[in-house]
Design a protein around this motif. Structure first.
Motif, mmCIF file in Angstrom:
data_model
loop_
_atom_site.group_PDB
_atom_site.id
_atom_site.type_symbol
_atom_site.label_atom_id
_atom_site.label_comp_id
_atom_site.label_asym_id
_atom_site.label_seq_id
_atom_site.Cartn_x
_atom_site.Cartn_y
_atom_site.Cartn_z
ATOM 1 N N TYR A 1 0.827 -1.205 0.000
ATOM 2 C CA TYR A 1 0.000 0.000 0.000
ATOM 3 C C TYR A 1 0.863 1.257 0.000
ATOM 4 O O TYR A 1 1.961 1.273 0.557
ATOM 5 C CB TYR A 1 -0.882 0.038 1.256
ATOM 6 C CG TYR A 1 -1.815 -1.135 1.409
ATOM 7 C CD1 TYR A 1 -3.121 -1.074 0.923
ATOM 8 C CD2 TYR A 1 -1.397 -2.299 2.046
ATOM 9 C CE1 TYR A 1 -3.989 -2.140 1.070
ATOM 10 C CE2 TYR A 1 -2.262 -3.381 2.195
ATOM 11 C CZ TYR A 1 -3.552 -3.300 1.705
ATOM 12 O OH TYR A 1 -4.401 -4.366 1.845
ATOM 13 N N ASN B 1 -5.196 5.702 4.699
ATOM 14 C CA ASN B 1 -5.952 4.510 4.344
ATOM 15 C C ASN B 1 -5.057 3.293 4.166
ATOM 16 O O ASN B 1 -5.382 2.190 4.622
ATOM 17 C CB ASN B 1 -6.745 4.753 3.056
ATOM 18 C CG ASN B 1 -7.950 5.651 3.271
ATOM 19 O OD1 ASN B 1 -8.442 5.775 4.393
ATOM 20 N ND2 ASN B 1 -8.404 6.299 2.218
ATOM 21 N N TYR C 1 -3.620 2.071 7.540
ATOM 22 C CA TYR C 1 -4.668 1.434 8.339
ATOM 23 C C TYR C 1 -5.010 0.057 7.769
ATOM 24 O O TYR C 1 -5.223 -0.904 8.520
ATOM 25 C CB TYR C 1 -5.904 2.322 8.367
ATOM 26 C CG TYR C 1 -6.999 1.814 9.279
ATOM 27 C CD1 TYR C 1 -6.910 1.991 10.660
ATOM 28 C CD2 TYR C 1 -8.108 1.142 8.764
ATOM 29 C CE1 TYR C 1 -7.905 1.516 11.510
ATOM 30 C CE2 TYR C 1 -9.103 0.659 9.604
ATOM 31 C CZ TYR C 1 -8.995 0.846 10.976
ATOM 32 O OH TYR C 1 -9.971 0.358 11.804
ATOM 33 N N ALA C 2 -5.049 -0.053 6.442
ATOM 34 C CA ALA C 2 -5.367 -1.334 5.808
ATOM 35 C C ALA C 2 -4.266 -2.366 6.079
ATOM 36 O O ALA C 2 -4.551 -3.522 6.404
ATOM 37 C CB ALA C 2 -5.552 -1.139 4.306
ATOM 38 N N THR D 1 -4.699 -3.501 9.731
ATOM 39 C CA THR D 1 -5.925 -4.157 10.204
ATOM 40 C C THR D 1 -6.479 -5.248 9.297
ATOM 41 O O THR D 1 -7.137 -6.175 9.788
ATOM 42 C CB THR D 1 -7.036 -3.112 10.408
ATOM 43 O OG1 THR D 1 -7.336 -2.468 9.150
ATOM 44 C CG2 THR D 1 -6.611 -2.055 11.418
ATOM 45 N N GLU D 2 -6.263 -5.159 7.991
ATOM 46 C CA GLU D 2 -6.925 -6.107 7.095
ATOM 47 C C GLU D 2 -6.346 -7.509 7.219
ATOM 48 O O GLU D 2 -5.149 -7.706 7.452
ATOM 49 C CB GLU D 2 -6.828 -5.624 5.646
ATOM 50 C CG GLU D 2 -7.715 -4.428 5.370
ATOM 51 C CD GLU D 2 -7.851 -4.127 3.888
ATOM 52 O OE1 GLU D 2 -7.148 -4.780 3.078
ATOM 53 O OE2 GLU D 2 -8.653 -3.249 3.540
ATOM 54 N N ALA D 3 -7.221 -8.489 7.034
ATOM 55 C CA ALA D 3 -6.824 -9.898 7.144
ATOM 56 C C ALA D 3 -5.959 -10.306 5.953
ATOM 57 O O ALA D 3 -6.173 -9.862 4.818
ATOM 58 C CB ALA D 3 -8.073 -10.775 7.205
ATOM 59 N N CYS E 1 -0.096 -6.725 15.782
ATOM 60 C CA CYS E 1 0.295 -7.193 14.448
ATOM 61 C C CYS E 1 1.518 -8.089 14.495
ATOM 62 O O CYS E 1 2.129 -8.367 13.468
ATOM 63 C CB CYS E 1 0.533 -6.013 13.496
ATOM 64 S SG CYS E 1 1.952 -4.973 13.919
ATOM 65 N N SER F 1 -10.089 1.499 1.290
ATOM 66 C CA SER F 1 -8.694 1.179 1.589
ATOM 67 C C SER F 1 -8.215 0.123 0.611
ATOM 68 O O SER F 1 -8.322 -1.073 0.859
ATOM 69 C CB SER F 1 -8.564 0.667 3.032
ATOM 70 O OG SER F 1 -8.936 1.669 3.935
ATOM 71 N N LYS F 2 -7.740 0.564 -0.540
ATOM 72 C CA LYS F 2 -7.305 -0.358 -1.582
ATOM 73 C C LYS F 2 -5.799 -0.278 -1.744
ATOM 74 O O LYS F 2 -5.197 0.770 -1.596
ATOM 75 C CB LYS F 2 -7.989 -0.014 -2.914
ATOM 76 C CG LYS F 2 -9.515 -0.141 -2.861
ATOM 77 C CD LYS F 2 -10.112 0.196 -4.215
ATOM 78 C CE LYS F 2 -11.630 0.070 -4.177
ATOM 79 N NZ LYS F 2 -12.237 0.411 -5.492
ATOM 80 N N ASP G 1 -0.800 -9.334 -4.613
ATOM 81 C CA ASP G 1 -1.775 -10.175 -3.915
ATOM 82 C C ASP G 1 -1.948 -11.513 -4.620
ATOM 83 O O ASP G 1 -3.040 -12.045 -4.705
ATOM 84 C CB ASP G 1 -3.117 -9.452 -3.789
ATOM 85 C CG ASP G 1 -3.714 -9.126 -5.145
ATOM 86 O OD1 ASP G 1 -3.024 -9.300 -6.159
ATOM 87 O OD2 ASP G 1 -4.891 -8.711 -5.188
#
Length: 428
Positions: free
Chosen positions: A246, A251, A254-255, A258-260, A293, A419-420, A427
């Motif tokens: 990212y 954004n 934060y992603a 927090t993102e899985a 994390c 949040s991309k 990925d």
């Protein structure tokens, strides 16, 4: 302490010159272009030349590492080679090294991040961020119909067929039989997957002197084409996967936090977009973690317990000084000659110390004194001493940690968008 000063967690000028070193590192890479083609050849040839030798078995806590051989990318021509260089000699000697010497040589081949002591200037504009997979750091080299991954101590983690260029003995292989590729990976044992965090060389093209922005774009564009991200098969024993990268705005940060993700996280990695791939420790890559994390924030002892006092590993020099693994090294103290003789210690030994109640004392931003208490020799699996930034990060975690709210507060406010990942999302 000044609890009402909201800026206090963001900068630690009394203990850190990290920003100055970041600026110097960017200046050096602009002034001194490495011979990238030669560097890659050294890595690849040494990785395979050591394959037939008996090295120490992999250690659970060891990191992986290896070198490879590339040609330059268009627009990134290497300098002319004129006769044998010191690196030629080092590579030849490295193929004969064992034990401590081999560990030290291989330990210098990967790009290692510093620990984040303070928040970089321009974090939201000039940096990427991604969740670092937990596992064994390694170089993966594909060449001549086989693929090898190596630990930092030089030992082979895996030798296997892969879908990487020239990574398996197949008749339908395209491209030169002499080409090779080098990936900087973390092997995640739970799902038996190599998560690729950087690309050093691709089909003989060196990316050492390319910016992180270009390397991530190239990695995202090229790896999936090979089928290396597909499920394992006869000619592809282990799966490779990319990680979501990212832009480090509000954004993105934060992603990443927090993102899985399909792997266990071990902190966040920050890459300066303009940084080249620099072997050794660099302030242009940073690691940060907290208890949300990462399973391990504060270092544990040999029994997996958090010691009551912070422990550090330092290298003993000929003059008795105790130094970190940085270049140049940071001096933390000095041992008396009689103690060295009585304890039968030798120059180059890695020694473990506890930081006592006196802690670390700084004067004008420089380390003046450290309250060190000798505990003994470090684990033989250790390849190098702690870096200064690691010692300071661990010290800060115990006393005044840099928190995720501090990081989020240092970047711009969130935009009205999802949040991309950025354009170099990895990925696979």
């Amino acid at each position: 302490m000044a609890p009402n000063d909201l800026r206090r967690p963001f900068k630690r000028p009394d203990i850190s010159d990290q920003q100055r070193r970041r600026e110097q590192s960017l200046l050096r890479q602009a002034q001194n272009r490495r011979d990238a083609q030669h560097q890659a050849r050294c890595l690849a040839s040494t990785a395979f030349s050591l394959a037939s030798q008996t090295l120490e078995p992999p250690v659970s806590e060891s990191e992986l590492e290896i070198e490879a051989v590339p040609e330059s990318l268009p627009g990134h021509e290497p300098e002319n080679e004129q006769g044998p260089s010191p690196r030629d000699f080092n590579v030849v000697q490295a193929s004969k090294l064992k034990s401590v010497e081999a560990k030290k040589w291989f330990a210098k081949q990967l790009m290692h991040p510093e620990w984040m002591i303070d928040i970089p200037d321009g974090l939201s504009q000039d940096w990427y961020v991604f969740a670092r997979p937990s596992g064994k750091r390694c170089f993966v080299v594909s060449s001549n119909g086989t693929t090898i991954s190596r630990l930092r101590n030089g030992s082979i983690l895996h030798r296997f067929p892969s879908a990487l260029p020239n990574g398996a003995r197949k008749k339908d292989v395209s491209g030169s039989a002499q080409s090779y590729s080098i990936l900087d990976c973390i092997f995640h044992e739970l799902d038996q997957t190599y998560y690729v965090i950087d690309m050093v060389c691709w089909r003989g093209y060196s990316l050492y002197d390319c910016t992180a922005e270009f390397r991530f774009f190239w990695l995202n564009s090229k790896l999936a084409e090979t089928g290396a991200c597909d499920s394992p098969s006869h000619y592809h024993k282990y799966r490779f996967s990319l990680v979501p990268v990212y832009n480090c705005d509000h954004n993105g940060l934060y992603a990443a936090y927090t993102e899985a993700v399909p792997y266990a996280k071990d902190g966040l990695l920050f890459y300066n977009k303009h940084a080249h791939y620099q072997t050794g420790i660099t302030p242009l890559a940073l690691v940060w973690k907290d208890e949300n994390c990462s399973q391990y924030v504060i270092d544990t002892d040999s029994e997996g317990q958090v010691p009551s006092q912070q422990q550090v590993v330092l290298e003993l020099q000929e003059d008795g000084k105790l130094t970190t693994s940085d270049d140049p090294p940071m001096v933390f103290g000095c041992l008396d000659g009689s103690f060295i003789a009585q304890s039968e210690l030798k120059s180059g030994c890695l020694l473990r110390f506890a930081i006592g109640e006196g802690g670390l004392v700084f004067v004008d931003g420089k380390l003046e004194k450290a309250d060190l208490h000798y505990l003994g020799k470090a684990n033989r699996a250790r390849a190098s001493a702690d870096s200064f930034s690691k010692v300071m990060f661990q010290y800060s975690v115990r006393h005044s940690p840099l928190r995720i709210d501090d990081l989020l507060g240092s970047v711009s406010s969130p935009l009205h968008q999802g949040s991309k990942p950025c354009d170099v999302e990895m990925d696979g």
